[in-house]
Design a protein around this motif. Structure first.
Motif, mmCIF file in Angstrom:
data_model
loop_
_atom_site.group_PDB
_atom_site.id
_atom_site.type_symbol
_atom_site.label_atom_id
_atom_site.label_comp_id
_atom_site.label_asym_id
_atom_site.label_seq_id
_atom_site.Cartn_x
_atom_site.Cartn_y
_atom_site.Cartn_z
ATOM 1 N N LEU A 283 2.371 -47.766 -31.071
ATOM 2 C CA LEU A 283 1.620 -47.271 -32.217
ATOM 3 C C LEU A 283 2.387 -47.406 -33.518
ATOM 4 O O LEU A 283 1.843 -47.142 -34.597
ATOM 5 C CB LEU A 283 1.224 -45.809 -31.999
ATOM 6 C CG LEU A 283 0.145 -45.579 -30.933
ATOM 7 C CD1 LEU A 283 0.082 -44.123 -30.530
ATOM 8 C CD2 LEU A 283 -1.219 -46.044 -31.434
ATOM 9 N N LEU B 37 -3.915 -41.677 -26.427
ATOM 10 C CA LEU B 37 -3.523 -42.800 -25.580
ATOM 11 C C LEU B 37 -3.305 -42.332 -24.147
ATOM 12 O O LEU B 37 -3.735 -42.986 -23.192
ATOM 13 C CB LEU B 37 -2.261 -43.454 -26.131
ATOM 14 C CG LEU B 37 -1.668 -44.604 -25.312
ATOM 15 C CD1 LEU B 37 -2.668 -45.737 -25.150
ATOM 16 C CD2 LEU B 37 -0.376 -45.109 -25.959
ATOM 17 N N SER B 38 -2.644 -41.195 -23.987
ATOM 18 C CA SER B 38 -2.400 -40.645 -22.655
ATOM 19 C C SER B 38 -3.710 -40.337 -21.951
ATOM 20 O O SER B 38 -3.897 -40.668 -20.768
ATOM 21 C CB SER B 38 -1.548 -39.385 -22.771
ATOM 22 O OG SER B 38 -1.335 -38.796 -21.513
ATOM 23 N N ARG C 238 -2.602 -39.154 -31.730
ATOM 24 C CA ARG C 238 -2.770 -40.505 -31.191
ATOM 25 C C ARG C 238 -2.061 -40.670 -29.855
ATOM 26 O O ARG C 238 -2.574 -41.330 -28.951
ATOM 27 C CB ARG C 238 -2.265 -41.542 -32.186
ATOM 28 C CG ARG C 238 -3.147 -41.710 -33.413
ATOM 29 C CD ARG C 238 -2.731 -42.896 -34.251
ATOM 30 N NE ARG C 238 -3.566 -43.006 -35.439
ATOM 31 C CZ ARG C 238 -3.251 -42.487 -36.631
ATOM 32 N NH1 ARG C 238 -2.115 -41.833 -36.773
ATOM 33 N NH2 ARG C 238 -4.067 -42.627 -37.656
ATOM 34 N N ALA D 216 -9.696 -51.937 -22.183
ATOM 35 C CA ALA D 216 -8.713 -51.949 -23.265
ATOM 36 C C ALA D 216 -9.168 -52.820 -24.430
ATOM 37 O O ALA D 216 -8.336 -53.363 -25.170
ATOM 38 C CB ALA D 216 -7.366 -52.436 -22.736
ATOM 39 N N LEU E 69 -2.887 -50.660 -30.852
ATOM 40 C CA LEU E 69 -1.605 -50.848 -30.176
ATOM 41 C C LEU E 69 -1.033 -52.231 -30.411
ATOM 42 O O LEU E 69 -1.755 -53.233 -30.389
ATOM 43 C CB LEU E 69 -1.766 -50.643 -28.673
ATOM 44 C CG LEU E 69 -1.907 -49.215 -28.153
ATOM 45 C CD1 LEU E 69 -2.119 -49.244 -26.653
ATOM 46 C CD2 LEU E 69 -0.691 -48.384 -28.484
ATOM 47 N N SER F 291 -11.536 -47.822 -30.391
ATOM 48 C CA SER F 291 -10.716 -47.741 -29.175
ATOM 49 C C SER F 291 -9.241 -47.658 -29.556
ATOM 50 O O SER F 291 -8.760 -48.413 -30.406
ATOM 51 C CB SER F 291 -10.957 -48.966 -28.289
ATOM 52 O OG SER F 291 -9.993 -49.027 -27.255
ATOM 53 N N ILE F 292 -8.512 -46.758 -28.936
ATOM 54 C CA ILE F 292 -7.088 -46.584 -29.230
ATOM 55 C C ILE F 292 -6.313 -47.867 -28.961
ATOM 56 O O ILE F 292 -5.288 -48.138 -29.584
ATOM 57 C CB ILE F 292 -6.507 -45.406 -28.406
ATOM 58 C CG1 ILE F 292 -5.049 -45.105 -28.788
ATOM 59 C CG2 ILE F 292 -6.611 -45.698 -26.909
ATOM 60 C CD1 ILE F 292 -4.872 -44.611 -30.193
ATOM 61 N N PHE F 293 -6.811 -48.698 -28.051
ATOM 62 C CA PHE F 293 -6.107 -49.931 -27.709
ATOM 63 C C PHE F 293 -6.154 -50.943 -28.851
ATOM 64 O O PHE F 293 -5.311 -51.837 -28.919
ATOM 65 C CB PHE F 293 -6.693 -50.533 -26.431
ATOM 66 C CG PHE F 293 -6.578 -49.629 -25.251
ATOM 67 C CD1 PHE F 293 -5.361 -49.438 -24.621
ATOM 68 C CD2 PHE F 293 -7.679 -48.935 -24.775
ATOM 69 C CE1 PHE F 293 -5.241 -48.581 -23.536
ATOM 70 C CE2 PHE F 293 -7.569 -48.080 -23.699
ATOM 71 C CZ PHE F 293 -6.348 -47.898 -23.067
ATOM 72 N N LEU G 84 4.746 -48.983 -24.626
ATOM 73 C CA LEU G 84 3.489 -48.703 -25.314
ATOM 74 C C LEU G 84 3.534 -47.351 -26.006
ATOM 75 O O LEU G 84 3.081 -47.199 -27.143
ATOM 76 C CB LEU G 84 2.320 -48.748 -24.332
ATOM 77 C CG LEU G 84 1.914 -50.114 -23.782
ATOM 78 C CD1 LEU G 84 0.751 -49.957 -22.810
ATOM 79 C CD2 LEU G 84 1.540 -51.062 -24.900
ATOM 80 N N PHE G 85 4.069 -46.343 -25.306
ATOM 81 C CA PHE G 85 4.133 -45.004 -25.889
ATOM 82 C C PHE G 85 5.208 -44.896 -26.966
ATOM 83 O O PHE G 85 5.025 -44.191 -27.953
ATOM 84 C CB PHE G 85 4.376 -43.965 -24.791
ATOM 85 C CG PHE G 85 3.115 -43.507 -24.117
ATOM 86 C CD1 PHE G 85 2.326 -42.525 -24.675
ATOM 87 C CD2 PHE G 85 2.706 -44.073 -22.922
ATOM 88 C CE1 PHE G 85 1.153 -42.100 -24.067
ATOM 89 C CE2 PHE G 85 1.539 -43.669 -22.299
ATOM 90 C CZ PHE G 85 0.757 -42.674 -22.870
#
Length: 871
Positions: free
Chosen positions: A597, A609-610, A605, A676, A115, A110-112, A592-593
């Motif tokens: 990362l 996320l988007s 990435r 998330a 983060l 998961s991309i989260f 976050l953006f």
């Protein structure tokens, strides 16, 4: 083949990885040693895919860059190789000593999990992975979980490949006789989204943290912008040596932002507003995509170069030299919007050149931040790009001024073709302009639609001359100016060739199986929160006979099957009759953006996320709204009680029966944590306003906005830990979600949260406890609130909630005494008496720190048992 050909090569360059993990490699003995070494088995399999599953007319141009992108033999091969490198940047090798390299296929992290949010990152022991399922709105497909066994991973890869292969075969056959490359490219892009959104682009020797879908589409976008005259072999060789330090301009990051959205949607009168609200909101989504596609066509770029479009924003990747064209494109867009919206809407467009170095060491996030600054500067010069003669028209008198027959009672503007419309047989006529009538028709079509169809036409924005003496047009004329026609369909069209290019998108999961690609029609899935409350026949009949429903509203009732007016949603509330207005969004999204990362930020990435955030708010929120509608429905014939005015990007705006709106907010926040991967720093804040059905919508929107701002301004301390935001403001009180509650309504009430206490108090009254219990608790809470306000002002902490403190006063012992008295009054009702004693015990056990929550819960419960439900 142009840009579409090289983009297709970039899109398919790594498809062999899916084949390899699905054990397809064992089915092939093909070797091409005479034409050079592919370098990796997955590259050989990617070339196999091209030879077997790409239409014959495009194979030759695509085969080389796909097969030889690791060991290039031509300029086009080297372009895809560089695009691949820039898209991935440094893949994260973030393996720990206790995490050896794994050779069996793996799931996508998961991309989260990658983060940093609220200065926190998930421990490696809590990493969660996507379940390797085709994209659909079901929990088992979307929500990350623990890793599966290797055998199950193999099985799921085989299932993904089997579904993808069959769809690719159908797509190949549809384009077998000539075909259309841009249409094929878009269909393949949508196909990869469905099957590879959850597949890692790499896992051996690195964390599997970039999806094959996002990596492939960003590779395609970069390949399209690199295939330009000045990018020759020498340029490519120089970039290959040290791209992370190269000052050479590789691409142009372009962003667009639609401003005026809130005023456009909310500043309409109550007269006939409900039917057009959803149409207005959906039109803004269509407009965002139409403008984004217009910019792509003006710059001669393929659809793969659209990074994101939604939430009133779009981002795309262009060539560095395209910066010179943006001013002219901005002027063309502004002419259309000023002509038809008279300045109410504006799209600011800006570009930022990207050097090779910007793709590495997390610098792409910094570039995104600089682009946002450029967009904000463009918004400050609203319509400043127009010619002086065009701007002068803004100061000319428009309309007759005061012509009641021509003034629209919905938007307030004059139009020569304004018509009087009736909502029902006995309703008073409402004057509506063509634009508002068209928005009503759009909203009406949307509630029944299962497919969205885009048809490409010839754009007229380039040649358009601004003439503000002409009346404004309807939404379809605006879209047509940008070269697109949008249609909402209840039935799937026949899979037959068409003269113009089309994109046919299923609005629900089942609809995707009913459509097939054609040489001019790309097919795929469109995420859309299409929650619209409809007036059922039984409900309409019941309202006509309900003495509590005002006579005036009965006369204005629309026909069955139409969108419910606010008055019906208000009347359908449980307890007190009020509308609930909810605004909610992700906290600290910009941070976050831009920083979340860190040095691992790459183009892929950021795109991932988007996509992940939009998937939740544009997809899963629709499922939650449906579940809340079912769970909170009071009567079988009542129908829906929630109205999605907007849900997209990272935020939402809902109106509905107030009790259902609160439960929706809880569900959205609860599932966001699970979605998330349990990251404590990923959260959302919201504000809820309760208003009457005739309350002006723009004011209700402002009230909800202020409530949301109150929640976002909250500082709180829980168990000694200081936090900000992650709160909800309801009934004028902002509380952290942790204290407000995120439990499911069907679960056992949690006496530690406002939500749980509310359910317990409501249940007690319904099962025999005196209603006086709620009145007394609300009275005591009022005393506490005033004392707390005075104390916080002396401490300078008016924005704090501190769970370790309690404001002492007589309200505490009076509450305990009241609960004790209620126990005595209900001694004949054993279960109620025991629950009252448990409530009193919980208050004492927590050193009376539950009192504030108990007071808010009592106010909430009192609203639920008042009014028609309490008679």
């Amino acid at each position: 083949m142009g840009e579409e050909g090289i983009a297709l090569a970039g899109l398919l360059h790594d498809i062999g990885k899916l084949m390899l993990r699905a054990s397809v490699a064992g089915r092939y003995t093909w070797e091409r040693t005479a034409q050079g070494d592919f370098g990796y088995k997955h590259a050989m399999l990617s070339a196999t895919f091209v030879e077997e599953l790409v239409p014959a007319q495009w194979r030759k141009e695509v085969l080389g860059p796909v097969g030889y992108h690791h060991k290039p033999q031509s300029r086009r091969d080297r372009i895809v190789q560089l695009a691949d490198h820039l898209s991935a940047a440094e893949r994260n090798d973030g393996l720990q000593d206790d995490q050896p390299r794994v050779e069996h296929p793996r799931q996508l992290l998961s991309i989260f999990c990658q983060l940093e949010a609220d200065d926190q990152m998930l421990p490696t022991t809590q990493r969660r992975y996507l379940p390797l399922q085709p994209l659909r709105l079901e929990e088992e497909a979307l929500f990350p979980k623990d890793e599966l066994s290797p055998d199950e991973v193999w099985r799921r890869y085989e299932a993904l490949w089997d579904g993808f292969r069959r769809a690719a075969e159908a797509l190949r056959d549809a384009h077998a006789n000539g075909g259309d490359l841009p249409t094929y490219l878009e269909s393949m892009l949508l196909l990869l989204q469905r099957y590879t959104w959850c597949v890692p682009s790499a896992y051996y020797g690195s964390l599997p943290d970039i999806s094959l879908y996002d990596h492939s589409r960003m590779t395609a976008a970069l390949a399209a912008v690199l295939d330009r005259p000045e990018v020759d072999d020498a340029w490519l060789e120089a970039m290959k040596q040290k791209p992370e330090a190269s000052p050479r301009e590789v691409a142009l990051l372009v962003g667009g932002d639609v401003s005026g959205v809130q005023e456009f949607i909310y500043t309409i009168t109550a007269s006939g507003a409900t039917p057009s609200l959803r149409g207005r909101s959906f039109y803004l989504q269509l407009l965002t995509e139409a403008v984004a596609r217009y910019v792509l066509r003006r710059l001669d770029l393929p659809i793969t170069n659209l990074i994101y479009a939604g939430g009133g924003n779009f981002y795309l990747l262009a060539r560095p030299g395209d910066l010179a064209h943006l001013t002219a494109i901005q002027r063309e867009i502004s002419r259309v919007l000023l002509q038809h919206h008279r300045g109410a809407l504006y799209v600011a467009v800006a570009g930022l050149p990207l050097q090779g170095a910007d793709f590495f060491s997390g610098r792409i996030s910094e570039a995104w931040g600089r682009l946002h600054e450029h967009i904000q500067q463009a918004k400050l010069r609203r319509f400043g790009e127009l010619e002086p003669s065009e701007l002068a028209q803004l100061f000319l008198p428009l309309g007759h001024g005061g012509n009641k027959e021509q003034q629209c009672q919905v938007c307030g503007l004059e139009h020569p073709n304004t018509k009087a419309e009736r909502a029902g047989a006995d309703a008073e006529p409402v004057h509506k302009c063509p634009a508002c009538l068209a928005f009503e028709e759009l909203g009406d079509a949307l509630r029944r639609a299962r497919w969205l169809q885009w048809t490409e036409g010839k754009p007229g924005a380039e040649a358009m001359a601004l003439d503000l003496t002409a009346p404004p047009g309807t939404y379809d004329q605006v879209l047509a100016a940008f070269g697109l026609e949008a249609a909402l369909l209840e039935r799937a069209p026949e899979a037959a060739p068409t003269a113009a290019r089309q994109v046919l998108l299923a609005i629900d999961d089942d609809g995707l199986a009913e459509i097939q690609p054609t040489p001019q029609t790309a097919v795929g899935r469109r995420l859309l929160v299409n929650t619209t409350p409809l007036l059922t026949s039984d409900e309409r009949q019941a309202l006509l006979q309900d003495p509590h429903f005002p006579e005036e509203e009965r006369r204005q009732l629309p026909l069955a099957g139409r969108v419910k007016p606010f008055s019906v949603l208000e009347h359908g509330s449980r307890g007190i009759q009020r509308l609930g207005v909810l605004r909610m969004d992700v906290d600290n999204l910009g941070a976050l953006f831009q920083r979340g990362l860190g040095e691992q930020a790459s183009l892929s990435r950021v795109a991932m996320l988007s996509f992940a955030i939009s998937l939740y708010f544009e997809g899963w929120v629709a499922k939650l709204a449906e579940e809340v509608n079912q769970a909170t429905r009071r009567l079988p014939a009542q129908g829906g009680r929630l109205y999605a005015i907007y849900a997209g990007g990272d935020d939402l705006f809902f109106v509905g029966s107030w009790d259902a709106v609160v439960e929706l907010a809880i569900a959205v926040r609860r599932d966001l944590t699970r979605y998330a991967a349990g990251h404590p720093g990923i959260h959302a804040s919201g504000g809820i306003a309760l208003v009457g059905g005739k309350y002006p919508l723009y004011q209700a929107a402002e009230d909800a906005k202020r409530a949301e701002e109150q929640a976002k301004a909250l500082h709180w301390r829980l168990n000694g830990v200081h936090r900000r935001k992650d709160a909800i403001s309801f009934l004028g009180v902002a509380l952290p979600w942790t204290l407000f509650g995120m439990e499911d309504e069907a679960e056992m009430p949690n006496l530690e949260t406002v939500h749980g206490l509310m359910h317990e108090l409501t249940g007690l009254v319904q099962e025999g406890a005196p209603k006086a219990l709620l009145r007394r608790l609300v009275e005591f809470y009022g005393e506490h609130t005033e004392a707390q306000r005075r104390w916080q002002l002396t401490q300078g902490q008016s924005g704090w909630v501190d769970d370790s403190q309690v404001v002492w006063g007589r309200w505490i012992w009076r509450s305990v005494y009241t609960l004790k008295r209620m126990e005595e009054r209900t001694r004949q009702n054993g279960p109620v008496r025991q629950r009252l004693a448990a409530l009193r015990g919980a208050l004492h056990a927590r050193d009376y720190r539950l009192f504030q929550r108990l007071g808010v819960a009592a106010r909430w419960a009192e609203l639920l048992v008042r009014g028609k439900d309490g008679d």
